[in-house]
Design a protein around this motif. Structure first.
Motif, PDB file in Angstrom:
ATOM      1  N   PRO A  49       0.825  -1.215   0.000  1.00 49.65           N
ATOM      2  CA  PRO A  49       0.000   0.000   0.000  1.00 49.65           C
ATOM      3  C   PRO A  49       0.858   1.264   0.000  1.00 49.65           C
ATOM      4  O   PRO A  49       1.966   1.285   0.540  1.00 49.65           O
ATOM      5  CB  PRO A  49      -0.822  -0.115   1.281  1.00 49.65           C
ATOM      6  N   ALA A  50       0.325   2.298  -0.601  1.00 48.95           N
ATOM      7  CA  ALA A  50       1.045   3.568  -0.735  1.00 48.95           C
ATOM      8  C   ALA A  50       1.477   4.143   0.607  1.00 48.95           C
ATOM      9  O   ALA A  50       2.521   4.795   0.702  1.00 48.95           O
ATOM     10  CB  ALA A  50       0.174   4.579  -1.481  1.00 48.95           C
ATOM     11  N   GLU A  51       0.712   3.876   1.665  1.00 44.70           N
ATOM     12  CA  GLU A  51       1.015   4.438   2.977  1.00 44.70           C
ATOM     13  C   GLU A  51       2.367   3.985   3.519  1.00 44.70           C
ATOM     14  O   GLU A  51       2.933   4.635   4.402  1.00 44.70           O
ATOM     15  CB  GLU A  51      -0.064   4.044   4.008  1.00 44.70           C
ATOM     16  N   LEU A  52       2.870   2.858   3.038  1.00 49.77           N
ATOM     17  CA  LEU A  52       4.161   2.365   3.522  1.00 49.77           C
ATOM     18  C   LEU A  52       5.329   3.219   3.046  1.00 49.77           C
ATOM     19  O   LEU A  52       6.412   3.177   3.624  1.00 49.77           O
ATOM     20  CB  LEU A  52       4.389   0.918   3.079  1.00 49.77           C
ATOM     21  N   PHE A  53       5.109   3.995   1.986  1.00 51.37           N
ATOM     22  CA  PHE A  53       6.183   4.753   1.358  1.00 51.37           C
ATOM     23  C   PHE A  53       6.117   6.248   1.652  1.00 51.37           C
ATOM     24  O   PHE A  53       6.540   7.064   0.841  1.00 51.37           O
ATOM     25  CB  PHE A  53       6.171   4.500  -0.152  1.00 51.37           C
ATOM     26  N   VAL A  54       5.589   6.598   2.813  1.00 51.46           N
ATOM     27  CA  VAL A  54       5.551   7.996   3.230  1.00 51.46           C
ATOM     28  C   VAL A  54       6.151   8.107   4.629  1.00 51.46           C
ATOM     29  O   VAL A  54       6.121   7.144   5.397  1.00 51.46           O
ATOM     30  CB  VAL A  54       4.119   8.587   3.205  1.00 51.46           C
ATOM     31  N   PRO A  55       6.702   9.284   4.965  1.00 50.83           N
ATOM     32  CA  PRO A  55       7.221   9.478   6.312  1.00 50.83           C
ATOM     33  C   PRO A  55       6.112   9.262   7.347  1.00 50.83           C
ATOM     34  O   PRO A  55       4.946   9.470   7.028  1.00 50.83           O
ATOM     35  CB  PRO A  55       7.683  10.941   6.298  1.00 50.83           C
ATOM     36  N   PRO A  56       6.424   8.815   8.519  1.00 51.56           N
ATOM     37  CA  PRO A  56       7.756   8.749   9.108  1.00 51.56           C
ATOM     38  C   PRO A  56       8.492   7.432   8.855  1.00 51.56           C
ATOM     39  O   PRO A  56       9.650   7.296   9.224  1.00 51.56           O
ATOM     40  CB  PRO A  56       7.486   8.915  10.601  1.00 51.56           C
ATOM     41  N   HIS A  57       7.847   6.449   8.227  1.00 47.56           N
ATOM     42  CA  HIS A  57       8.487   5.143   8.053  1.00 47.56           C
ATOM     43  C   HIS A  57       8.999   4.882   6.642  1.00 47.56           C
ATOM     44  O   HIS A  57       9.717   3.909   6.421  1.00 47.56           O
ATOM     45  CB  HIS A  57       7.529   4.031   8.460  1.00 47.56           C
ATOM     46  N   VAL A  70      12.087  10.837 -14.941  1.00 49.23           N
ATOM     47  CA  VAL A  70      13.162  10.050 -15.557  1.00 49.23           C
ATOM     48  C   VAL A  70      13.785   9.053 -14.583  1.00 49.23           C
ATOM     49  O   VAL A  70      14.671   8.287 -14.956  1.00 49.23           O
ATOM     50  CB  VAL A  70      14.263  10.959 -16.160  1.00 49.23           C
ATOM     51  N   GLY A  71      13.313   9.057 -13.349  1.00 50.28           N
ATOM     52  CA  GLY A  71      13.845   8.116 -12.375  1.00 50.28           C
ATOM     53  C   GLY A  71      13.117   8.250 -11.059  1.00 50.28           C
ATOM     54  O   GLY A  71      12.287   9.132 -10.878  1.00 50.28           O
ATOM     55  N   GLY A  72      13.443   7.330 -10.163  1.00 51.65           N
ATOM     56  CA  GLY A  72      12.850   7.414  -8.842  1.00 51.65           C
ATOM     57  C   GLY A  72      13.097   6.166  -8.032  1.00 51.65           C
ATOM     58  O   GLY A  72      13.785   5.238  -8.473  1.00 51.65           O
ATOM     59  N   GLY A  73      12.530   6.167  -6.862  1.00 55.09           N
ATOM     60  CA  GLY A  73      12.663   5.031  -5.974  1.00 55.09           C
ATOM     61  C   GLY A  73      11.985   5.316  -4.653  1.00 55.09           C
ATOM     62  O   GLY A  73      11.496   6.426  -4.416  1.00 55.09           O
ATOM     63  N   ALA A  74      11.964   4.301  -3.815  1.00 56.87           N
ATOM     64  CA  ALA A  74      11.252   4.422  -2.553  1.00 56.87           C
ATOM     65  C   ALA A  74      11.902   3.547  -1.501  1.00 56.87           C
ATOM     66  O   ALA A  74      12.758   2.716  -1.804  1.00 56.87           O
ATOM     67  CB  ALA A  74       9.802   3.997  -2.752  1.00 56.87           C
ATOM     68  N   PHE A  75      11.475   3.749  -0.253  1.00 56.90           N
ATOM     69  CA  PHE A  75      11.780   2.785   0.791  1.00 56.90           C
ATOM     70  C   PHE A  75      10.609   2.722   1.742  1.00 56.90           C
ATOM     71  O   PHE A  75       9.775   3.626   1.816  1.00 56.90           O
ATOM     72  CB  PHE A  75      13.097   3.089   1.523  1.00 56.90           C
ATOM     73  N   LYS A  76      10.551   1.586   2.423  1.00 59.58           N
ATOM     74  CA  LYS A  76       9.553   1.354   3.450  1.00 59.58           C
ATOM     75  C   LYS A  76      10.268   0.758   4.659  1.00 59.58           C
ATOM     76  O   LYS A  76      11.430   0.362   4.568  1.00 59.58           O
ATOM     77  CB  LYS A  76       8.447   0.422   2.951  1.00 59.58           C
ATOM     78  N   ARG A  77       9.568   0.676   5.753  1.00 55.56           N
ATOM     79  CA  ARG A  77      10.135   0.084   6.967  1.00 55.56           C
ATOM     80  C   ARG A  77      10.266  -1.422   6.768  1.00 55.56           C
ATOM     81  O   ARG A  77       9.321  -2.088   6.380  1.00 55.56           O
ATOM     82  CB  ARG A  77       9.219   0.385   8.146  1.00 55.56           C
ATOM     83  N   TYR A  78      11.457  -1.939   7.024  1.00 57.25           N
ATOM     84  CA  TYR A  78      11.697  -3.379   7.013  1.00 57.25           C
ATOM     85  C   TYR A  78      11.610  -3.905   8.440  1.00 57.25           C
ATOM     86  O   TYR A  78      10.962  -4.894   8.719  1.00 57.25           O
ATOM     87  CB  TYR A  78      13.055  -3.678   6.389  1.00 57.25           C
ATOM     88  N   ASP A  79      12.317  -3.219   9.343  1.00 53.44           N
ATOM     89  CA  ASP A  79      12.192  -3.465  10.776  1.00 53.44           C
ATOM     90  C   ASP A  79      12.544  -2.162  11.491  1.00 53.44           C
ATOM     91  O   ASP A  79      12.731  -1.132  10.824  1.00 53.44           O
ATOM     92  CB  ASP A  79      13.039  -4.668  11.250  1.00 53.44           C
ATOM     93  N   GLY A  80      12.639  -2.182  12.805  1.00 51.55           N
ATOM     94  CA  GLY A  80      12.833  -0.952  13.565  1.00 51.55           C
ATOM     95  C   GLY A  80      14.079  -0.156  13.232  1.00 51.55           C
ATOM     96  O   GLY A  80      14.113   1.053  13.464  1.00 51.55           O
ATOM     97  N   THR A  81      15.104  -0.798  12.684  1.00 51.79           N
ATOM     98  CA  THR A  81      16.343  -0.091  12.359  1.00 51.79           C
ATOM     99  C   THR A  81      16.715  -0.171  10.880  1.00 51.79           C
ATOM    100  O   THR A  81      17.764   0.318  10.477  1.00 51.79           O
ATOM    101  CB  THR A  81      17.527  -0.651  13.189  1.00 51.79           C
ATOM    102  N   THR A  82      15.848  -0.791  10.077  1.00 49.74           N
ATOM    103  CA  THR A  82      16.190  -1.070   8.682  1.00 49.74           C
ATOM    104  C   THR A  82      15.124  -0.573   7.723  1.00 49.74           C
ATOM    105  O   THR A  82      13.941  -0.878   7.880  1.00 49.74           O
ATOM    106  CB  THR A  82      16.353  -2.594   8.467  1.00 49.74           C
ATOM    107  N   ALA A  83      15.556   0.188   6.723  1.00 48.01           N
ATOM    108  CA  ALA A  83      14.689   0.595   5.620  1.00 48.01           C
ATOM    109  C   ALA A  83      14.884  -0.400   4.480  1.00 48.01           C
ATOM    110  O   ALA A  83      15.976  -0.935   4.294  1.00 48.01           O
ATOM    111  CB  ALA A  83      15.048   2.004   5.148  1.00 48.01           C
ATOM    112  N   GLU A  84      13.831  -0.637   3.705  1.00 53.14           N
ATOM    113  CA  GLU A  84      13.924  -1.530   2.547  1.00 53.14           C
ATOM    114  C   GLU A  84      13.693  -0.718   1.279  1.00 53.14           C
ATOM    115  O   GLU A  84      12.618  -0.153   1.076  1.00 53.14           O
ATOM    116  CB  GLU A  84      12.893  -2.656   2.634  1.00 53.14           C
ATOM    117  N   LEU A  85      14.710  -0.661   0.424  1.00 53.22           N
ATOM    118  CA  LEU A  85      14.587   0.056  -0.842  1.00 53.22           C
ATOM    119  C   LEU A  85      13.699  -0.729  -1.799  1.00 53.22           C
ATOM    120  O   LEU A  85      13.794  -1.953  -1.892  1.00 53.22           O
ATOM    121  CB  LEU A  85      15.951   0.271  -1.491  1.00 53.22           C
TER     122      LEU A  85
END
Length: 183
Positions: A49-57, A70-85
């Motif tokens: 869901p889109a909500e995973l790719f907005v701050p604060p997580h 021409v480009g882009g990318g995202a991250f979401k929370r993987y765990d408490g200390t890790t972002a997942e690209l």
């Protein structure tokens, strides 16, 4: 080239070219591994869901050149200390010019500001350019590199954002076995 990097969300129309191109790319690269490649690619892009790719997580960025995506990318929370690209992409005519590396750096900087200490990602075995990009950007392969990539299917990588030279902080992210073809 003067790229403009903007923070956005999956709901912003400026993201549509990125998602459309990723769907075509996934379907083309993995078409002979999936019965209905176009549907599989579409399902993969809609999996989160889109909500995973907005701050604060999380975060979602787009690179614009003369107003075009021409480009882009995202991250979401993987765990408490890790972002997942996720969804790192550059338009074909913009590749091999450093844009993907800049996107990764921009995402890493946002992840650090949001309190993450490390980054995790997976790429497909038919995306050697992506694997090379991540290695060049200091990401550690979290899979057995002595095994043929297609056995893994998904190739996990990790990076410590606080102490990039450290690899032991990534041990918990390592795949215990190959990430084979998804069911």
């Amino acid at each position: 080239m003067a790229y403009e990097i903007i923070d956005t969300s999956l709901h912003d129309p400026v993201v549509r070219p990125l998602l459309d191109a990723l769907q075509i790319e996934y379907a083309t690269r993995y078409g002979d591994f999936r019965r209905n490649a176009a549907t599989s690619a579409s399902d993969e892009l809609a999996r989160y869901p889109a909500e995973l790719f907005v701050p604060p997580h999380g975060a979602f960025i787009v690179a614009l050149l003369d107003g075009e995506t021409v480009g882009g990318g995202a991250f979401k929370r993987y765990d408490g200390t890790t972002a997942e690209l996720k969804r790192i992409w550059t338009r074909a005519d913009q590749r091999r010019q450093g844009l993907a590396h800049r996107i990764v750096e921009e995402l890493e900087a946002r992840a650090v500001r949001q309190g993450y200490r490390r980054v995790y990602l997976t790429t497909g075995f038919r995306q050697p350019e992506a694997a090379a990009l991540y290695r060049k950007a200091g990401y550690e392969p979290l899979y057995d590199v002595s095994i043929a990539p297609e056995v893994h299917f998904r190739l996990p990588f990790g990076k410590d954002l606080v102490e990039p030279a450290r690899k032991d902080t990534l041990d918990a992210l390592r795949a215990p076995e190959p990430l084979g073809y998804p069911a």
